[in-house]
Design an enzyme around this catalytic site. Structure first.
Site: not given
Ligand code: GAR
Length: 193
Positions: A105, A15, A88
């Site tokens: 999320h 992301n 957090l």
């Molecule tokens: C994403 O799917 C995001 O929504 C999640 O971690 C992933 C990170 O992916 N976040 C959570 O679960 C927060 N509670 P990435 O490192 O490939 O962006």
């Protein structure tokens, strides 16, 4: 003046990558700093590829000092984006950046949120519950995990037989599609300083 974005990420940073791409040559905003609690996080490599400075910090920096707040202030940060950041956010940071910290999320909050609910744990719980749909939530950050005001949600169908890879893929696809443009919409609403 372009708004200045900092991204916090703990892991892969796909992301973060999409947001760095989106704002690479953008009139309104730029990503100027990547912060991670994890020295092994692939997001740090991604930051290097974009020639964006990055900084690794530990629990003490974040929870027992004003180090991070001061770093963000020195960098004149306008908006903080959490992209797979798993700790957090402490009070001092919330106070210094009110309504300026955004999280994504991988579920339709308030379902499947809260402490310990992240990444594949969320998808596994959704599949185990036999849900026929899931989605993503982009929200303001407050002092609790996954509880701040919801800004945007998008949903996808879970078909019979979808496994964790399929569900993760559908969720990621939505995240990559929407997070950069929602960040852009928030940037546009920030007051001129
Ligand atoms: C994403 O799917 C995001 O929504 C999640 O971690 C992933 C990170 O992916 N976040 C959570 O679960 C927060 N509670 P990435 O490192 O490939 O962006």
């Amino acid at each position: 003046m372009k708004k200045r974005i900092a991204i916090f990420a703990s892991g892969s940073g796909s992301n973060a990558q999409k947001i760095m791409e989106h704002f690479k040559r953008h009139a309104d905003a730029e990503v100027v700093l990547i912060l991670s609690n994890n020295p092994e996080a692939f997001v740090l490599q991604r930051a290097d590829n974009f020639e964006i400075p990055s900084q690794v910090f530990d629990k003490r920096d974040l929870y027992e000092s004003d180090e991070i707040v001061e770093l963000l202030r020195r960098a004149n940060i306008d908006l903080i984006i959490l992209a797979g950041f798993l700790w957090l956010i402490p009070q001092n940071l919330l106070k210094a950046f009110p309504n300026r910290i955004i999280n994504i999320h991988p579920s339709l909050l308030p379902a499947y949120g809260g402490k310990g609910m992240y990444g594949d744990k969320v998808h596994r719980a959704v599949i185990a519950a036999g849900e026929s749909e899931s989605g993503i939530t982009i929200h303001f950050v407050n002092e609790h995990f996954d509880e701040g005001e919801i800004i945007y949600q998008a949903r996808f169908k879970i078909e019979p037989g979808d496994d964790i890879e399929t569900v993760r893929f559908k969720g990621q696809h939505l995240e990559h599609q929407h997070y950069p443009r929602i960040v852009e919409a928030i940037v546009r609403k920030l007051p001129e300083e």
